[in-house]
Design an enzyme around this catalytic site. Structure first.
Site, PDB file in Angstrom:
ATOM      1  N   LYS A   1       8.747 -45.490  -5.555  1.00  0.00           N
ATOM      2  CA  LYS A   1       9.073 -46.055  -6.881  1.00  0.00           C
ATOM      3  C   LYS A   1      10.259 -45.383  -7.588  1.00  0.00           C
ATOM      4  O   LYS A   1      10.426 -45.508  -8.803  1.00  0.00           O
ATOM      5  CB  LYS A   1       7.850 -45.964  -7.764  1.00  0.00           C
ATOM      6  CG  LYS A   1       7.389 -44.562  -8.050  1.00  0.00           C
ATOM      7  CD  LYS A   1       6.324 -44.569  -9.141  1.00  0.00           C
ATOM      8  CE  LYS A   1       6.022 -43.166  -9.604  1.00  0.00           C
ATOM      9  NZ  LYS A   1       5.150 -43.130 -10.767  1.00  0.00           N
TER      10      LYS A   1
ATOM     11  N   TYR B   1      14.371 -51.078  -5.422  1.00  0.00           N
ATOM     12  CA  TYR B   1      12.968 -50.844  -5.845  1.00  0.00           C
ATOM     13  C   TYR B   1      12.475 -52.060  -6.634  1.00  0.00           C
ATOM     14  O   TYR B   1      11.408 -52.603  -6.344  1.00  0.00           O
ATOM     15  CB  TYR B   1      12.872 -49.574  -6.699  1.00  0.00           C
ATOM     16  CG  TYR B   1      11.629 -49.557  -7.542  1.00  0.00           C
ATOM     17  CD1 TYR B   1      11.684 -49.839  -8.901  1.00  0.00           C
ATOM     18  CD2 TYR B   1      10.389 -49.319  -6.968  1.00  0.00           C
ATOM     19  CE1 TYR B   1      10.546 -49.876  -9.666  1.00  0.00           C
ATOM     20  CE2 TYR B   1       9.239 -49.355  -7.733  1.00  0.00           C
ATOM     21  CZ  TYR B   1       9.321 -49.634  -9.082  1.00  0.00           C
ATOM     22  OH  TYR B   1       8.179 -49.684  -9.846  1.00  0.00           O
TER      23      TYR B   1
ATOM     24  N   SER C   1       5.777 -54.073 -12.366  1.00  0.00           N
ATOM     25  CA  SER C   1       6.602 -53.272 -13.280  1.00  0.00           C
ATOM     26  C   SER C   1       7.497 -54.160 -14.122  1.00  0.00           C
ATOM     27  O   SER C   1       7.921 -55.229 -13.676  1.00  0.00           O
ATOM     28  CB  SER C   1       7.479 -52.323 -12.451  1.00  0.00           C
ATOM     29  OG  SER C   1       8.526 -51.801 -13.238  1.00  0.00           O
TER      30      SER C   1
ATOM     31  N   LYS D   1       9.332 -55.062  -5.916  1.00  0.00           N
ATOM     32  CA  LYS D   1       8.277 -55.530  -6.829  1.00  0.00           C
ATOM     33  C   LYS D   1       8.353 -57.051  -6.979  1.00  0.00           C
ATOM     34  O   LYS D   1       7.341 -57.754  -6.936  1.00  0.00           O
ATOM     35  CB  LYS D   1       8.415 -54.864  -8.202  1.00  0.00           C
ATOM     36  CG  LYS D   1       8.076 -53.388  -8.238  1.00  0.00           C
ATOM     37  CD  LYS D   1       6.623 -53.109  -7.912  1.00  0.00           C
ATOM     38  CE  LYS D   1       6.279 -51.627  -8.060  1.00  0.00           C
ATOM     39  NZ  LYS D   1       4.916 -51.319  -7.605  1.00  0.00           N
TER      40      LYS D   1
ATOM     41  N   PHE E   1      -1.631 -49.608  -5.651  1.00  0.00           N
ATOM     42  CA  PHE E   1      -0.624 -48.763  -6.316  1.00  0.00           C
ATOM     43  C   PHE E   1       0.409 -48.257  -5.312  1.00  0.00           C
ATOM     44  O   PHE E   1       1.521 -47.918  -5.673  1.00  0.00           O
ATOM     45  CB  PHE E   1      -1.289 -47.519  -6.937  1.00  0.00           C
ATOM     46  CG  PHE E   1      -2.242 -47.796  -8.052  1.00  0.00           C
ATOM     47  CD1 PHE E   1      -3.621 -47.782  -7.847  1.00  0.00           C
ATOM     48  CD2 PHE E   1      -1.765 -48.077  -9.325  1.00  0.00           C
ATOM     49  CE1 PHE E   1      -4.502 -48.024  -8.889  1.00  0.00           C
ATOM     50  CE2 PHE E   1      -2.647 -48.325 -10.378  1.00  0.00           C
ATOM     51  CZ  PHE E   1      -4.016 -48.295 -10.142  1.00  0.00           C
TER      52      PHE E   1
ATOM     53  N   THR F   1      10.303 -53.700 -14.529  1.00  0.00           N
ATOM     54  CA  THR F   1      11.597 -53.715 -13.849  1.00  0.00           C
ATOM     55  C   THR F   1      11.910 -55.087 -13.272  1.00  0.00           C
ATOM     56  O   THR F   1      13.071 -55.425 -13.039  1.00  0.00           O
ATOM     57  CB  THR F   1      11.641 -52.621 -12.759  1.00  0.00           C
ATOM     58  OG1 THR F   1      12.987 -52.298 -12.472  1.00  0.00           O
ATOM     59  CG2 THR F   1      10.908 -53.029 -11.513  1.00  0.00           C
TER      60      THR F   1
HETATM   61  C1  WQD Z   1      14.063 -44.089 -20.108  1.00  0.00           C
HETATM   62  C2  WQD Z   1      15.257 -43.846 -21.020  1.00  0.00           C
HETATM   63  C3  WQD Z   1      17.329 -43.447 -19.860  1.00  0.00           C
HETATM   64  C4  WQD Z   1      16.271 -39.588 -18.130  1.00  0.00           C
HETATM   65  C5  WQD Z   1      12.123 -46.621 -15.134  1.00  0.00           C
HETATM   66  C6  WQD Z   1      12.171 -47.556 -13.988  1.00  0.00           C
HETATM   67  C7  WQD Z   1      11.099 -48.598 -14.122  1.00  0.00           C
HETATM   68  C8  WQD Z   1       9.752 -47.953 -14.359  1.00  0.00           C
HETATM   69  C9  WQD Z   1       9.793 -46.984 -15.516  1.00  0.00           C
HETATM   70  C10 WQD Z   1       8.569 -47.906 -12.276  1.00  0.00           C
HETATM   71  C11 WQD Z   1      16.522 -44.549 -20.503  1.00  0.00           C
HETATM   72  C12 WQD Z   1      16.903 -42.227 -20.681  1.00  0.00           C
HETATM   73  C13 WQD Z   1      16.223 -40.795 -18.816  1.00  0.00           C
HETATM   74  C14 WQD Z   1      17.138 -38.550 -18.607  1.00  0.00           C
HETATM   75  C15 WQD Z   1      17.824 -39.965 -20.411  1.00  0.00           C
HETATM   76  N1  WQD Z   1       9.302 -47.279 -13.209  1.00  0.00           N
HETATM   77  N2  WQD Z   1      16.988 -40.966 -19.936  1.00  0.00           N
HETATM   78  N3  WQD Z   1      17.873 -38.790 -19.736  1.00  0.00           N
HETATM   79  O1  WQD Z   1      14.768 -46.494 -16.795  1.00  0.00           O
HETATM   80  O2  WQD Z   1      13.258 -47.364 -18.663  1.00  0.00           O
HETATM   81  O3  WQD Z   1      12.411 -47.291 -16.329  1.00  0.00           O
HETATM   82  O4  WQD Z   1      10.846 -46.038 -15.233  1.00  0.00           O
HETATM   83  O5  WQD Z   1       8.204 -49.045 -12.271  1.00  0.00           O
HETATM   84  O6  WQD Z   1      11.064 -49.315 -12.925  1.00  0.00           O
HETATM   85  O7  WQD Z   1      13.407 -48.231 -14.037  1.00  0.00           O
HETATM   86  O8  WQD Z   1      12.738 -45.168 -17.585  1.00  0.00           O
HETATM   87  O9  WQD Z   1      12.336 -42.787 -17.986  1.00  0.00           O
HETATM   88  O10 WQD Z   1      14.190 -43.470 -16.342  1.00  0.00           O
HETATM   89  O11 WQD Z   1      14.517 -43.807 -18.776  1.00  0.00           O
HETATM   90  O12 WQD Z   1      18.513 -40.142 -21.432  1.00  0.00           O
HETATM   91  O13 WQD Z   1      17.240 -37.436 -18.020  1.00  0.00           O
HETATM   92  O14 WQD Z   1      15.559 -42.446 -21.019  1.00  0.00           O
HETATM   93  O15 WQD Z   1      18.717 -43.665 -19.983  1.00  0.00           O
HETATM   94  O16 WQD Z   1      17.234 -45.031 -21.627  1.00  0.00           O
HETATM   95  P1  WQD Z   1      13.425 -46.614 -17.389  1.00  0.00           P
HETATM   96  P2  WQD Z   1      13.432 -43.737 -17.598  1.00  0.00           P
END
Ligand code: WQD
Length: 329
Positions: A84, A148, A124, A152, A80, A126
């Site tokens: 990230k 990041y 991920s 991965k 893990f 991602t």
């Molecule tokens: C989710 C949605 C934002 C914050 C990320 C990483 C990915 C993985 C999971 C590690 C999006 C919206 C977010 C806020 C918002 N992590 N949002 N206001 O981007 O899908 O994935 O986390 O592996 O690698 O990229 O997750 O939670 O950042 O965003 O509107 O204050 O919530 O735009 O649509 P994401 P997230």
């Protein structure tokens, strides 16, 4: 089995430790505590009633890794440990490449030197970059959108080459979608240091009053309510996915761990408001660069091969998140 969890005091690692211990496995954790607290070790023991060995060390230091493998007869490793935060990786790419790649190369070296060749890697969604087709299967094209994400992708490539070079390696890569929630005990959960990046930690900080309101990054996407859709998966379902992967190690395997359901940002705000009993205030803000309108998994391969599927829904995720937060006094 005796399983070493690198980064095991972190969010996913600690929940996986709980599920492995509950299933009767032994757990050893190595963690440098750069993004977690040491009291998580005691809480894992409290939840499961079982001892968990902890070694404070850094995978960048091979002596720390050798000390753990010399001391414990490790049967398998779940990896893990790694930085990230997507945004931080854009600001500090070298820090991400050095930390995430060198720690993995050190781990593989020390594992091979101790003839331990069973590995589960925390990957991920991602790695899929901007998805072309939904739901996303494991055969979808790969492409990262941040340093990041590239770490991965690079680690997946390294592991694939290692497995191809030596058939004794059993390597399973688990591609997480959006992990949220907390163990039902409320004793462990997601508590990132500093400013959170992800949606749920932000919603949490609004719910506790630490932040005035949630900024919703765009409501003009081509989705039912205009906000982005993601495949949120309860961290306990995710942890159990690691247990199933451990029980089915063999050769080189790759699995999506998601629910196959997509929820929008406003769905999450609504569900969380239900869970905490008051409305979560929000304002619409400009889109966040790099956000895909919709991302959700096809996890049928994990269901077929591992007999695993996510059981919990968004309401469970929100309730367990809030339950954990209420315990953080
Ligand atoms: C989710 C949605 C934002 C914050 C990320 C990483 C990915 C993985 C999971 C590690 C999006 C919206 C977010 C806020 C918002 N992590 N949002 N206001 O981007 O899908 O994935 O986390 O592996 O690698 O990229 O997750 O939670 O950042 O965003 O509107 O204050 O919530 O735009 O649509 P994401 P997230």
């Amino acid at each position: 089995m005796k399983v070493l969890l690198t980064g095991g005091t972190g969010y996913i690692g600690s929940h996986t430790a709980v599920e492995l211990l509950r299933a009767g496995h032994d757990v050893v954790i190595i963690d440098n505590l750069s993004n977690s607290q040491v009291d998580v070790v005691e809480k894992i023991g409290q939840i499961t009633g079982r001892p968990v060995a902890f070694y404070q060390g850094d995978l960048l230091n091979k002596d720390d890794l050798n000390a753990v493998f010399d001391r414990y007869k490790i049967d398998a490793v779940i990896h893990f440990a790694g930085f990230k935060a997507v945004g931080e990786s854009v600001e500090k790419p070298l820090m991400y490449y050095q930390n995430n790649l060198i720690s993995t190369l050190n781990l593989l070296d020390v594992m091979a030197a101790h003839s331990v060749k069973n590995l589960i890697f925390s990957s991920s969604a991602t790695v899929y970059g901007m998805p072309e087709k939904l739901p996303i299967t494991e055969d979808a094209p790969l492409g990262a959108l941040s340093p990041y994400g590239y770490t991965k992708l690079a680690i997946e490539r390294i592991l694939g080459d290692v497995a191809a070079s030596d058939a004794q390696w059993n390597i399973t890569m688990l591609r997480y979608f959006n992990p949220v929630g907390a163990d039902a005990s409320g004793l462990i959960g997601e508590s990132p240091r500093g400013i959170p990046n992800n949606l749920f930690p932000f919603i949490m900080r609004v719910a506790t009053g630490e932040l005035k309101e949630l900024g919703v990054f765009g409501n003009d996407y081509d989705t039912p309510d205009g906000t982005c859709i993601r495949d949120y998966i309860h961290v306990t379902d995710l942890a159990i996915g690691h247990l199933r992967a451990l029980e089915h190690l063999g050769g080189m395997r790759i699995y999506n761990l998601g629910t196959g359901c997509g929820y929008s940002v406003l769905d999450c705000v609504r569900e969380f408001s239900q869970a905490c009993g008051f409305d979560i205030p929000y304002v619409i803000k400009p889109r966040r660069a790099g956000d895909a309108p919709m991302v959700y998994a096809d996890s049928s391969r994990a269901q077929q091969d591992l007999g695993w599927r996510a059981e919990k829904n968004l309401g469970d995720m929100c309730r367990d998140c809030w339950n954990f937060q209420k315990n953080q006094k």
